[in-house]
Motif scaffolding. Structure first.
Motif, PDB file in Angstrom:
ATOM      1  N   ALA A   1      -6.965   1.304  -6.780  1.00  0.00           N
ATOM      2  CA  ALA A   1      -5.935   0.619  -7.264  1.00  0.00           C
ATOM      3  C   ALA A   1      -5.832  -0.978  -6.580  1.00  0.00           C
ATOM      4  O   ALA A   1      -5.310  -1.875  -7.114  1.00  0.00           O
ATOM      5  CB  ALA A   1      -4.748   1.186  -6.832  1.00  0.00           C
ATOM      6  N   MET A   2      -6.594  -1.151  -5.391  1.00  0.00           N
ATOM      7  CA  MET A   2      -6.253  -2.306  -4.487  1.00  0.00           C
ATOM      8  C   MET A   2      -7.310  -3.353  -4.428  1.00  0.00           C
ATOM      9  O   MET A   2      -7.452  -4.447  -3.861  1.00  0.00           O
ATOM     10  CB  MET A   2      -5.562  -2.215  -3.442  1.00  0.00           C
ATOM     11  CG  MET A   2      -4.111  -1.603  -3.299  1.00  0.00           C
ATOM     12  SD  MET A   2      -2.831  -2.544  -4.116  1.00  0.00           S
ATOM     13  CE  MET A   2      -2.861  -3.948  -2.901  1.00  0.00           C
TER      14      MET A   2
ATOM     15  N   ILE B   1      -8.775  -9.464  -1.872  1.00  0.00           N
ATOM     16  CA  ILE B   1      -8.960  -8.476  -0.647  1.00  0.00           C
ATOM     17  C   ILE B   1     -10.221  -7.470  -1.127  1.00  0.00           C
ATOM     18  O   ILE B   1     -10.440  -7.327  -2.343  1.00  0.00           O
ATOM     19  CB  ILE B   1      -7.869  -7.696  -0.230  1.00  0.00           C
ATOM     20  CG1 ILE B   1      -7.306  -6.734  -1.322  1.00  0.00           C
ATOM     21  CG2 ILE B   1      -6.907  -8.420   0.456  1.00  0.00           C
ATOM     22  CD1 ILE B   1      -6.320  -5.630  -1.077  1.00  0.00           C
ATOM     23  N   HIS B   2     -10.843  -7.213  -0.269  1.00  0.00           N
ATOM     24  CA  HIS B   2     -12.006  -6.337  -0.263  1.00  0.00           C
ATOM     25  C   HIS B   2     -11.946  -5.027   0.579  1.00  0.00           C
ATOM     26  O   HIS B   2     -11.466  -5.153   1.629  1.00  0.00           O
ATOM     27  CB  HIS B   2     -13.455  -6.793   0.000  1.00  0.00           C
ATOM     28  CG  HIS B   2     -14.728  -5.810  -0.211  1.00  0.00           C
ATOM     29  ND1 HIS B   2     -14.834  -5.154  -1.031  1.00  0.00           N
ATOM     30  CD2 HIS B   2     -15.778  -6.153   0.435  1.00  0.00           C
ATOM     31  CE1 HIS B   2     -15.985  -4.469  -0.933  1.00  0.00           C
ATOM     32  NE2 HIS B   2     -16.411  -4.906  -0.230  1.00  0.00           N
TER      33      HIS B   2
ATOM     34  N   GLN C   1      -7.389  -6.889  -5.443  1.00  0.00           N
ATOM     35  CA  GLN C   1      -6.056  -7.405  -5.800  1.00  0.00           C
ATOM     36  C   GLN C   1      -5.668  -8.557  -4.782  1.00  0.00           C
ATOM     37  O   GLN C   1      -6.429  -8.840  -3.762  1.00  0.00           O
ATOM     38  CB  GLN C   1      -5.015  -6.165  -5.571  1.00  0.00           C
ATOM     39  CG  GLN C   1      -5.258  -5.168  -6.554  1.00  0.00           C
ATOM     40  CD  GLN C   1      -4.722  -5.694  -8.163  1.00  0.00           C
ATOM     41  OE1 GLN C   1      -4.087  -6.596  -8.200  1.00  0.00           O
ATOM     42  NE2 GLN C   1      -5.213  -4.822  -9.169  1.00  0.00           N
ATOM     43  N   SER C   2      -4.719  -9.304  -5.041  1.00  0.00           N
ATOM     44  CA  SER C   2      -4.280 -10.453  -4.125  1.00  0.00           C
ATOM     45  C   SER C   2      -2.870  -9.847  -3.629  1.00  0.00           C
ATOM     46  O   SER C   2      -1.986  -9.111  -4.360  1.00  0.00           O
ATOM     47  CB  SER C   2      -3.746 -11.545  -5.247  1.00  0.00           C
ATOM     48  OG  SER C   2      -3.108 -12.634  -4.402  1.00  0.00           O
ATOM     49  N   LEU C   3      -2.527 -10.100  -2.543  1.00  0.00           N
ATOM     50  CA  LEU C   3      -1.322  -9.809  -1.902  1.00  0.00           C
ATOM     51  C   LEU C   3      -0.250 -10.722  -1.937  1.00  0.00           C
ATOM     52  O   LEU C   3       0.200 -11.197  -2.920  1.00  0.00           O
ATOM     53  CB  LEU C   3      -1.395  -9.424  -0.102  1.00  0.00           C
ATOM     54  CG  LEU C   3      -2.557  -8.444  -0.149  1.00  0.00           C
ATOM     55  CD1 LEU C   3      -2.931  -8.186   1.555  1.00  0.00           C
ATOM     56  CD2 LEU C   3      -2.419  -7.198  -0.774  1.00  0.00           C
ATOM     57  N   ASP C   4       0.077 -11.506  -0.842  1.00  0.00           N
ATOM     58  CA  ASP C   4       1.318 -12.548  -0.835  1.00  0.00           C
ATOM     59  C   ASP C   4       0.331 -14.048  -0.850  1.00  0.00           C
ATOM     60  O   ASP C   4       1.407 -14.866  -1.037  1.00  0.00           O
ATOM     61  CB  ASP C   4       2.183 -12.225   0.201  1.00  0.00           C
ATOM     62  CG  ASP C   4       2.881 -11.153   0.234  1.00  0.00           C
ATOM     63  OD1 ASP C   4       2.836 -10.709  -1.068  1.00  0.00           O
ATOM     64  OD2 ASP C   4       3.610 -10.609   1.018  1.00  0.00           O
ATOM     65  N   ASN C   5      -0.643 -14.093  -0.561  1.00  0.00           N
ATOM     66  CA  ASN C   5      -1.196 -15.394  -0.124  1.00  0.00           C
ATOM     67  C   ASN C   5      -2.408 -15.726  -1.078  1.00  0.00           C
ATOM     68  O   ASN C   5      -3.302 -16.554  -0.645  1.00  0.00           O
ATOM     69  CB  ASN C   5      -1.767 -15.392   1.317  1.00  0.00           C
ATOM     70  CG  ASN C   5      -0.467 -15.225   2.231  1.00  0.00           C
ATOM     71  OD1 ASN C   5       0.552 -15.804   2.064  1.00  0.00           O
ATOM     72  ND2 ASN C   5      -0.680 -14.200   3.215  1.00  0.00           N
ATOM     73  N   ASP C   6      -2.311 -15.325  -2.246  1.00  0.00           N
ATOM     74  CA  ASP C   6      -3.469 -15.630  -3.353  1.00  0.00           C
ATOM     75  C   ASP C   6      -4.833 -15.338  -2.791  1.00  0.00           C
ATOM     76  O   ASP C   6      -5.755 -15.979  -3.243  1.00  0.00           O
ATOM     77  CB  ASP C   6      -3.488 -17.103  -3.637  1.00  0.00           C
ATOM     78  CG  ASP C   6      -2.175 -17.284  -4.409  1.00  0.00           C
ATOM     79  OD1 ASP C   6      -1.640 -16.421  -5.134  1.00  0.00           O
ATOM     80  OD2 ASP C   6      -1.633 -18.485  -4.201  1.00  0.00           O
TER      81      ASP C   6
ATOM     82  N   PHE D   1       0.796  -1.121   0.100  1.00  0.00           N
ATOM     83  CA  PHE D   1       0.106   0.030   0.120  1.00  0.00           C
ATOM     84  C   PHE D   1       0.930   1.327  -0.058  1.00  0.00           C
ATOM     85  O   PHE D   1       0.363   2.360  -0.192  1.00  0.00           O
ATOM     86  CB  PHE D   1      -0.995   0.087   1.206  1.00  0.00           C
ATOM     87  CG  PHE D   1      -2.301  -0.747   0.994  1.00  0.00           C
ATOM     88  CD1 PHE D   1      -3.312  -0.374   0.641  1.00  0.00           C
ATOM     89  CD2 PHE D   1      -2.058  -2.292   1.233  1.00  0.00           C
ATOM     90  CE1 PHE D   1      -4.500  -1.098   0.406  1.00  0.00           C
ATOM     91  CE2 PHE D   1      -3.212  -3.123   0.945  1.00  0.00           C
ATOM     92  CZ  PHE D   1      -4.622  -2.386   0.782  1.00  0.00           C
ATOM     93  N   LYS D   2       2.162   1.188   0.327  1.00  0.00           N
ATOM     94  CA  LYS D   2       2.907   2.443   0.190  1.00  0.00           C
ATOM     95  C   LYS D   2       3.203   3.093  -1.020  1.00  0.00           C
ATOM     96  O   LYS D   2       3.645   4.234  -1.243  1.00  0.00           O
ATOM     97  CB  LYS D   2       4.135   2.012   0.947  1.00  0.00           C
ATOM     98  CG  LYS D   2       5.305   1.096   0.108  1.00  0.00           C
ATOM     99  CD  LYS D   2       6.459   1.008   0.858  1.00  0.00           C
ATOM    100  CE  LYS D   2       7.494   0.229   0.171  1.00  0.00           C
ATOM    101  NZ  LYS D   2       8.692  -0.019   0.800  1.00  0.00           N
TER     102      LYS D   2
END
Length: 343
Positions: free
Chosen positions: A222-223, A234-235, A226-231, A188-189
């Motif tokens: 933008a997010m 996210i909402h 999207q997927s972070l590190d664990n597939d 997010f940064k």
């Protein structure tokens, strides 16, 4: 020979047109080494992905704000995973929107699927503090109008009655010994300066607060999905209240300071007005009482009783002398009685 020369002329004209278009789409700015060209925005996708606005008919009017027909119960749907993602280092650059007055940001660029590239009439970069001053709070960074209240699901563009900078992130996967704050900071940064991150791994949600409301609006689009590190998918919604106790106290102190400053200003203004009125009253000198004799008619006064008697008949004179003598006798008796009482 004639055909070859004509072909050469056409090629030269095409090259000249290309150079002219490139000069229009690029701008220059000075640097220490000289004049350098600003990088143009990259074309992120070949075609824009248009959202499917068709809904099943429900026999009533369709509410575009809540995305349902009137009387239809809201059903929670799974978030669709995002197919593209924006990369600021590679995608950001100059667009036609940089030459326009008060442009907004491209929502397709934030999602990583803008097909216009440098020809886009919106900005292809992240918001800054300068943008907060020129974009009113009644609109988000993409130019969409806000509403007086938030939606039921706390999604959408948000409300203009509060300066919300905190995002509520859900659908996280719980993994033991995973530093969620580091993972969220890394993802997010990219969209702006973060004030703080508060994660609840066991409950699978977290809060991310930006220092700039426009960065929060940009990061949400933008997010989203999207997927972070664990597939995970996210909402992201708007936070109803700030979960950080220190920031909530800061907000309360800011509100109290604003209220006290406004009350002090009003009291100060009233005091200044009272002092000014008192000075005006004291500055007036007391004038002499005006002469009002001219307002009344002067009544002629008989200066002497003898003049009255001269105007009377003999009978009236006798009666007047009789009554006058009685009056004098009574008056003398009253004077004698008062003098005796004083003794």
């Amino acid at each position: 020979m004639v055909s070859s020369s004509s072909n050469n002329n056409q090629d030269n004209s095409n090259e000249n047109n290309k150079t002219e278009q490139e000069e229009k789409l690029t701008s220059t700015q000075p640097s220490q080494k000289g004049i350098r060209k600003i990088r143009k925005a990259r074309v992120q996708a070949s075609k824009k992905k248009e959202s499917n606005l068709q809904r099943e008919e429900g026999g009533g009017e369709y509410n575009i704000w809540y995305h349902k027909y009137i009387g239809q119960q809201s059903q929670r749907k799974d978030i669709e995973p995002a197919e593209t993602r924006c990369n600021i280092k590679e995608d950001a650059g100059w667009t036609v929107g940089c030459t326009l007055q008060d442009p907004f940001f491209c929502i397709f660029f934030s999602k990583g699927c803008c097909a216009e590239g440098p020809n886009c009439k919106y900005l292809h970069r992240i918001p800054t503090t300068v943008d907060v001053k020129r974009i009113p709070i009644t609109k988000d960074c993409f130019g969409r109008a806000k509403f007086a209240t938030d939606r039921e699901d706390m999604a959408g563009v948000g409300s203009f009655n509060r300066d919300c900078k905190t995002l509520y992130i859900s659908n996280l996967k719980y993994i033991q010994n995973l530093d969620y704050e580091e993972m969220l900071t890394r993802h997010f940064k990219e969209w702006g300066e973060i004030e703080y991150i508060r994660a609840y791994p066991e409950r699978c949600y977290a809060f991310v607060k930006y220092k700039n409301r426009l960065n929060a609006e940009f990061a949400r689009e933008a997010m989203l999905g999207q997927s972070l590190d664990n597939d995970e998918v996210i909402h992201i919604r708007w936070s109803a209240e700030d979960p950080n106790p220190t920031s909530s106290k800061q907000n309360e102190t800011k509100k109290e300071s604003k209220a006290t400053s406004s009350s002090k200003s009003t009291v100060k203004d009233e005091g200044i007005k009272a002092i000014e009125n008192k000075q005006v009253i004291n500055s007036k000198v007391a004038e002499a009482y005006p002469n009002t004799d001219n307002q009344y008619k002067k009544v002629p006064v008989v200066q002497n009783i003898q003049q009255q008697q001269q105007q009377m008949t003999p009978e009236q004179q006798q009666q007047f002398s009789k009554y006058y003598s009685q009056f004098l006798n009574q008056f003398s008796k009253q004077l004698q009685g008062s003098s005796n009482n004083n003794k």
